[in-house]
Design an enzyme around this catalytic site. Sequence first.
Site, PDB file in Angstrom:
ATOM      1  CE1 TYR A   1       1.560   5.774  -1.841  1.00  0.00           C
ATOM      2  CE2 TYR A   1       3.645   6.900  -1.514  1.00  0.00           C
ATOM      3  CZ  TYR A   1       2.612   6.145  -1.014  1.00  0.00           C
ATOM      4  OH  TYR A   1       2.637   5.751   0.289  1.00  0.00           O
TER       5      TYR A   1
ATOM      6  CE  LYS B   1     -11.984  -3.253  -2.183  1.00  0.00           C
ATOM      7  NZ  LYS B   1     -12.318  -4.087  -0.993  1.00  0.00           N
TER       8      LYS B   1
ATOM      9  CG  ASP C   1     -10.997  -6.246   1.550  1.00  0.00           C
ATOM     10  OD1 ASP C   1     -10.445  -6.903   0.637  1.00  0.00           O
ATOM     11  OD2 ASP C   1     -12.232  -6.101   1.621  1.00  0.00           O
TER      12      ASP C   1
ATOM     13  CG  ASP D   1       2.649   3.338   2.467  1.00  0.00           C
ATOM     14  OD1 ASP D   1       3.776   3.267   2.988  1.00  0.00           O
ATOM     15  OD2 ASP D   1       1.769   4.131   2.828  1.00  0.00           O
TER      16      ASP D   1
ATOM     17  CG  ASP E   1       3.889   0.754   7.846  1.00  0.00           C
ATOM     18  OD1 ASP E   1       4.898   0.703   7.116  1.00  0.00           O
ATOM     19  OD2 ASP E   1       3.604   1.738   8.544  1.00  0.00           O
TER      20      ASP E   1
END
Length: 365
Positions: A141, A187, A219, A243, A247
């Site tokens: 970000y 990751k 993932d 982020d 959600d």
Amino acid sequence: MQIRITLLPGDGIGPEVVQAAVKVMQAAAEKFNIRIQLTEKLIGGASFEKFGTPLTDETLQACFDADAVILGAVGGYQWEALPHHQKPEAALLKLRKELQLFANIRPAKVYSAFAGASSLKADVLSGTDFVVLRELTGGIYFGEPRGYDKTKGWNTMTYQRHEIERIARKAFEIARQRSRKVTSVDKANVLEVSQFWRDVVAEVAEQYPGVELNNMYVDNAAMQIVRDPKQFDVILTSNLFGDILSDIAGMITGSLGMLPSASLGEKYALYEPVHGSAPDIAGQNKANPIATIASVAMMFGYSFQMTKAGQLIEQAIERTLEQGYRTVDIYQEGNKLVGTTEMTAKIVENFEAIFHEEGLGVFTL
Ligand code: IPM
Ligand code: MG
């Protein structure tokens, strides 16, 4: 005790839900014998319209001067085409950075009244109670270099050791108050920055022998949250992964309109609902105020060590739901449909009732 709160209602349904939060804060202030000094400022599209920028120095200063900030929501269709730095979202990112709010806590808790409203089967879901702890002021970000030209676009995912250490410590501290399990999501099979993250988190873990640490690729984590959400206690992750995962976590609870969040730094704190500005229902007394009211509960706990006040607010929310009151986003047949202000009034009423049932009298801190 006197506390100073800066309110940033923002755009869309933001002003309505922040107004609801104010009502609950006032009720709590009275019962717990504290004084709350409120300051209100513009942010996001509302600020852009008036000042040509989504975050003015004046608003920022009001946040520096407060003990806690409560934000409604920013954004709306009419500002989507603006350049990056003028978009309402830019205000939120700048605020996080300036206030150094590196730790974002988003609980994913399933209210029993809602197990049926989720896209997941009730038995997969019931008993789910975890938090996503998202690093909020670093990673891709904010990494440099960033940009785009005619032929390419680029961003940079970087983490400094100290940034990982402080968010990891926070994760272990939160886990110690909960079920003592941290799942660090990265990751590391592809990204060097993730391997570094994983190594630093493992080092920090040594200082918290009572807490179990697992690592998971992002993932797989996305899949596991949907497959078996009960396995998680604290999910520790970087800015972008957090982020996305927050959600997913929010959605499986069946009630995005109910999820609060806290963004904490060493000095400052900001509380906001996870949901957005919902411009389509703005100004119609339809918005669900629960996420913002639950954010106030988090504020009392995290910023002012008023755990009891926070718990009573949560209990008041649960009782109001048990009584069948629902805003339109969570309405199911047989419920009592209410608007933002009625829902808020019921929660305040229940808050006061529970306070008296518990025989708390006037609570002096
Ligand atoms: C969030 C939002 C923000 C983010 C946007 C509005 C900048 O999606 O708080 O999760 O990406 O952090
Ligand atoms: Mg998001």
